[in-house]
Write an enzyme that holds these catalytic residues in place. Structure first.
Site, PDB file in Angstrom:
ATOM      1  N   GLN A 157     -16.420   3.346  -4.510  1.00  0.00           N
ATOM      2  CA  GLN A 157     -17.015   2.389  -3.500  1.00  0.00           C
ATOM      3  C   GLN A 157     -18.378   2.454  -3.462  1.00  0.00           C
ATOM      4  O   GLN A 157     -18.774   1.217  -3.148  1.00  0.00           O
ATOM      5  CB  GLN A 157     -16.190   3.026  -2.022  1.00  0.00           C
ATOM      6  CG  GLN A 157     -16.075   1.868  -1.386  1.00  0.00           C
ATOM      7  CD  GLN A 157     -15.101   2.178  -0.064  1.00  0.00           C
ATOM      8  OE1 GLN A 157     -15.194   3.281   0.653  1.00  0.00           O
ATOM      9  NE2 GLN A 157     -14.157   1.524  -0.112  1.00  0.00           N
TER      10      GLN A 157
ATOM     11  N   GLU B 277     -11.828  10.304  -5.559  1.00  0.00           N
ATOM     12  CA  GLU B 277     -12.723   9.677  -6.735  1.00  0.00           C
ATOM     13  C   GLU B 277     -12.189  10.722  -7.960  1.00  0.00           C
ATOM     14  O   GLU B 277     -12.019   9.741  -9.066  1.00  0.00           O
ATOM     15  CB  GLU B 277     -14.119   9.907  -6.473  1.00  0.00           C
ATOM     16  CG  GLU B 277     -14.761   8.907  -5.353  1.00  0.00           C
ATOM     17  CD  GLU B 277     -14.516   9.524  -3.998  1.00  0.00           C
ATOM     18  OE1 GLU B 277     -14.020  10.561  -3.609  1.00  0.00           O
ATOM     19  OE2 GLU B 277     -14.440   8.508  -3.181  1.00  0.00           O
TER      20      GLU B 277
ATOM     21  N   HIS C 223     -25.520   5.583   0.608  1.00  0.00           N
ATOM     22  CA  HIS C 223     -25.091   3.974   0.203  1.00  0.00           C
ATOM     23  C   HIS C 223     -26.134   3.505  -0.720  1.00  0.00           C
ATOM     24  O   HIS C 223     -26.207   2.302  -0.736  1.00  0.00           O
ATOM     25  CB  HIS C 223     -24.624   3.469   1.481  1.00  0.00           C
ATOM     26  CG  HIS C 223     -23.371   3.879   1.885  1.00  0.00           C
ATOM     27  ND1 HIS C 223     -23.464   5.277   2.880  1.00  0.00           N
ATOM     28  CD2 HIS C 223     -22.206   3.315   2.235  1.00  0.00           C
ATOM     29  CE1 HIS C 223     -22.126   5.268   3.468  1.00  0.00           C
ATOM     30  NE2 HIS C 223     -21.615   4.453   3.068  1.00  0.00           N
TER      31      HIS C 223
HETATM   32  C1  LIG Z   1     -16.061  10.670  -1.024  1.00  0.00           C
HETATM   33  C2  LIG Z   1     -16.164   9.193  -0.464  1.00  0.00           C
HETATM   34  N1  LIG Z   1     -15.588   8.408  -0.818  1.00  0.00           N
HETATM   35  C3  LIG Z   1     -15.439   7.160  -0.253  1.00  0.00           C
HETATM   36  C4  LIG Z   1     -16.317   7.003   0.903  1.00  0.00           C
HETATM   37  C5  LIG Z   1     -16.099   5.730   1.780  1.00  0.00           C
HETATM   38  N2  LIG Z   1     -15.371   5.824   2.877  1.00  0.00           N
HETATM   39  C6  LIG Z   1     -15.990   5.966   4.087  1.00  0.00           C
HETATM   40  S1  LIG Z   1     -15.035   6.329   5.190  1.00  0.00           S
HETATM   41  C7  LIG Z   1     -13.552   5.753   4.206  1.00  0.00           C
HETATM   42  C8  LIG Z   1     -12.233   6.193   4.897  1.00  0.00           C
HETATM   43  C9  LIG Z   1     -11.840   7.521   5.459  1.00  0.00           C
HETATM   44  O1  LIG Z   1     -10.853   7.515   6.111  1.00  0.00           O
HETATM   45  P1  LIG Z   1     -10.266   8.744   6.686  1.00  0.00           P
HETATM   46  O2  LIG Z   1     -10.275  10.101   6.246  1.00  0.00           O
HETATM   47  O3  LIG Z   1      -9.090   8.377   7.397  1.00  0.00           O
HETATM   48  O4  LIG Z   1     -11.553   8.759   8.167  1.00  0.00           O
HETATM   49  P2  LIG Z   1     -11.517   7.589   9.388  1.00  0.00           P
HETATM   50  O5  LIG Z   1     -12.433   6.552   8.961  1.00  0.00           O
HETATM   51  O6  LIG Z   1     -10.359   6.962   9.510  1.00  0.00           O
HETATM   52  O7  LIG Z   1     -11.981   8.424  10.751  1.00  0.00           O
HETATM   53  C10 LIG Z   1     -14.012   5.589   2.901  1.00  0.00           C
HETATM   54  C11 LIG Z   1     -13.158   5.507   2.075  1.00  0.00           C
HETATM   55  C12 LIG Z   1     -16.674   8.214   1.411  1.00  0.00           C
HETATM   56  N3  LIG Z   1     -17.638   7.959   2.561  1.00  0.00           N
HETATM   57  N4  LIG Z   1     -16.842   9.238   0.767  1.00  0.00           N
END
Ligand SMILES: Cc1ncc(C[n+]2csc(CCOP(=O)(O)OP(=O)(O)O)c2C)c(N)n1
Ligand SMILES: [Mg+2]
Lengths: 323, 391
Positions: A81, A59, A128
């Site tokens: 998001q 972010e 959320h």
């Molecule tokens: C700081 C933050 N930004 C955005 C999100 C929304 N979000 C939840 S999971 C995700 C993707 C995470 O991907 P990754 O680190 O590859 O983990 P995975 O879900 O594949 O296990 C996002 C963008 C969040 N939870 N936290």
């Protein structure tokens, strides 16, 4: 024709991008997925990858690079998001985005819009359902907007993109699928003034975002009981149009303010201070607040009662009216 | 799958471990268990008392997968609001989980259901966060398994701070296995882009902290493919920060265990951090709310399904030449255990305690301020009045 608030935002972005090819979108999952709420649905296809940028997962990167894009003459619209995930960007927003015009003595403006879905009531897991508006309203140099219906979502977003100031654009996520008419002719609505959504003479009820329909419902119930409530939608949380509120309170003598955000240090407290300063002698009752409590947002099984709802608003109105 | 010939090991242990590092990165991830179940001899796989118990690992993978499957079903039935599935990542998680010692500490994301299983966290307790009955679900101190972290990357810095505490307590590099400890922190490929994650790398390196970064590169961060986050394999990043990066086949539980075992031992001994990239795949949508057909193809998924970590170990266990005793009785018993687990999850989920209206007010601060107590009283009176009829 009736349009969901999310679709009105989508239309607002599309029209803004058509009107000005310097408008670019940047955010997580906004390309092929269309964002987790689909607000940017189809825009990647229409405007291409260079203008609808799926960002890496950071972010600070989203807002920080938007600042750079703005310096280079673009008008970036960021998507965060969820409300709970804006905080890694807080440093860029507070120490950079908000101050740059001032520091450059007006030489550089940063026309960046940061869109954030906010608020609860959707049965979500933690982070959320947050209402972070007061952090932004407390930061000089930012505009903070929060539409409550489809028309205003469209209009305010068009205005936000045109505006040369940084705008934090809060989208009441539980209203995303609420429908309303949208006239796309101009986005003429001004960006600063509150709006009287229901005129009345006995009590002023002020709110914004997802609580506007709640306030309208309460006003409807009170009307059946012979009480005439004026409902005001603030729309802009910074600057706050206190003139509209004060003028209303001068007529009604009573004020109830509602928001989902926690009570302490919230928008309602600020508005209360302004009203009592300007309309001290016209007040017939203490100003009352209906807000989220000063606790972390609760697990979703409890949110229905925790959130300000029609009954809590009615209780406050009763208390004020019987004072 | 091609396996890179190990570079002959020589010299002191830390040189030896750097071979695992150099055998990784730009090449195929390091692997010892192939999809057909063949287990390659490799000097880096621990033996004897340190060896991975393959039967136990298989059992853990099967049961953890069952937790995942049941949770998805519970979500479909409306019992959970949301569930992030870990289907396909069991090899990485169980491999890492089995490398932990009792005094080590884990910082998970929100997808480490199999790691939780390895540490003995009651899987019913994993459900509360997603059912909306709690913001946590278990006491992190009981099993040294911290609460799930939804804010991407945030936990990496907590791990770093915890490791700083371990250093200050003198619980690193003493050579006493009852004393030395390390931190294992999980992160996704998407988390690699967060500033906080990169700060964690800087701190861990500069202070030579006993922390192991275990990154499950499951190829996706919601709809963003790995290429959105990085042009180089994740493991390659570590060297820029100043610690080794290991790239391992995340669907190979034996390799994941070996890599984590080595990295944790190195950390406990005072050797500093290691970054492990477990190359795997998130076979289900991001969560039950996601629609992954908008951004990826079925064929990619099928390809990874053919490299399933459970199938692979099962092929080894039931194949000729298996060193482990895995007879029909073992598999039958396991199936029954699965059934019992599934039933316990279903009933356990439905009977998770519903929080009382006072819950949000408790533990906000150590003692409740008078103003908050007034808010609580106001709220409880409101709820007790049982309005909700709008008159
Ligand atoms: C700081 C933050 N930004 C955005 C999100 C929304 N979000 C939840 S999971 C995700 C993707 C995470 O991907 P990754 O680190 O590859 O983990 P995975 O879900 O594949 O296990 C996002 C963008 C969040 N939870 N936290
Ligand atoms: Mg991922």
């Amino acid at each position: 024709m009736s349009t969901a608030l999310a679709h009105a935002l989508n239309a607002g972005l599309r029209d803004a991008m058509k009107a000005d090819d310097k408008v670019v979108l940047i955010g997580q999952d906004i390309g092929q997925l269309g964002g987790v709420f689909r607000v940017t649905d189809g825009l990647r296809k229409e405007f291409g990858e260079d203008r609808v940028i799926t960002s890496p997962l950071g972010e600070a990167g989203i807002v920080g690079s938007a600042i750079g894009l703005a310096m280079a003459g673009y008008r970036p619209v960021c998507e965060i998001q969820f409300d709970g995930f804006v905080f890694p960007a807080m440093n860029q927003i507070v120490t950079q985005l908000a101050k740059y015009r001032h520091r450059s003595e007006g030489a550089v403006s940063l026309p960046v819009v940061v869109r954030i879905p906010v608020g609860g009531g959707i049965g979500a897991i933690e982070h959320h359902s947050e209402s972070p508006e007061a952090y932004f309203a407390h930061t000089p140099g930012l505009r903070v907007l929060c539409p409550s219906d489809s028309q205003d979502a469209y209009d305010l977003l068009r205005q936000a993109v045109r505006c040369d100031d940084p705008v934090i654009f809060l989208e009441p996520k539980r209203s995303y699928w609420a429908k309303g008419g949208v006239d796309r002719s101009g986005g003429a609505a001004d960006i600063e003034s509150a709006r009287i959504v229901r005129p009345g003479g006995d009590l002023t009820l002020v709110t914004y975002g997802a609580l506007v329909p709640v306030a309208m419902k309460a006003a409807g119930i009170l009307a059946e009981e012979g009480r005439s409530v004026e409902v005001i939608d603030l729309r802009s949380l910074s600057p706050i149009d206190d003139a509209t509120v004060v003028a209303s309170v001068r007529r009604t003598g009573r004020l109830v303010i509602a928001h989902e955000a926690a009570r302490t240090g919230g928008i309602a407290g600020e508005l209360t201070a302004r009203v009592q300063t300007q309309a001290f002698y016209e007040l017939e009752a203490p100003v009352l607040r209906v807000t989220g409590y000063d606790t972390p947002y609760p697990p979703s099984r409890l949110e229905e009662d925790w959130l300000p709802n029609v009954d809590r608003v009615l209780d406050a109105c009763d208390l004020s009216l019987t004072h | 799958m091609d396996v890179v010939e190990p570079i002959p090991a020589s010299g002191p242990p830390h040189t030896q471990r750097s071979t695992m590092t150099s055998a990784s990165s730009m090449t195929e991830p390091w692997s010892v268990l192939d999809p057909a179940g063949g287990l390659r001899q490799d000097s880096r796989v621990p033996t004897g008392a340190e060896a991975l118990d393959l039967g136990a690992a298989y059992r853990a993978m099967v049961l953890a997968r069952r937790v995942d499957t049941e949770a998805i079903a519970l979500q479909r039935q409306g019992e959970l609001g949301l569930w992030p599935s870990m289907l396909g990542q069991e090899g990485a998680q169980v491999g890492a989980g089995f490398a932990l010692r009792k005094r080590d500490v884990v910082f998970p994301t929100y997808r480490e259901h199999a790691v939780a299983w390895c540490l003995g966290v009651d899987p019913v307790h994993l459900l509360g966060l997603f059912r909306g009955t709690t913001l946590g679900g278990w006491d992190p101190r009981e099993r040294n398994f911290n609460l799930y972290t939804l804010v991407i990357g945030a936990q990496t810095l907590h791990a770093v701070g915890y490791a700083m505490g371990i250093v200050r307590d003198g619980d690193v590099g003493t050579g006493d296995p009852g004393r030395d400890r390390a931190v294992l922190v999980f992160l996704g490929d998407g988390a690699l882009s967060e500033g906080e994650t990169n700060e964690a790398f800087v701190w861990a390196a500069a202070q030579n902290l006993p922390v192991v970064f275990f990154c499950q590169n499951n190829q996706w961060a919601i709809s963003a493919p790995f290429s959105v986050q990085s042009r180089v394999p994740a493991a390659d990043r570590a060297s820029g920060f100043g610690f080794p990066g290991v790239r391992v086949d995340g669907n190979d539980v034996v390799a994941c265990h070996a890599a984590t075992h080595e990295a944790l031992a190195h950390a406990r001994a005072g050797g500093g951090p290691t970054f492990i990239e477990a190359v795997t795949y998130r076979r289900n949508p991001h969560t039950t709310s996601d629609d992954d057909l908008r951004y990826r193809s079925d064929s990619e998924n099928d390809d990874w399904a053919s490299r399933d970590p459970l199938d692979r170990l099962r092929a080894h266990l039931t194949g000729a030449g298996s060193s482990t005793e895995t007879d029909d009785a073992f598999l039958t018993e396991l199936e029954q255990e699965e059934q019992r687990l599934a039933e316990r999850l279903r009933s356990g989920c439905r009977t998770l305690p519903v929080p009382t209206p006072a819950t949000p007010f408790l533990h906000t601060l150590a003692t409740m301020p008078a103003g908050l107590e007034r808010q609580m009283t106001e709220h409880l009176a409101f709820v007790a009045a049982g309005e909700g009829e709008h008159r």
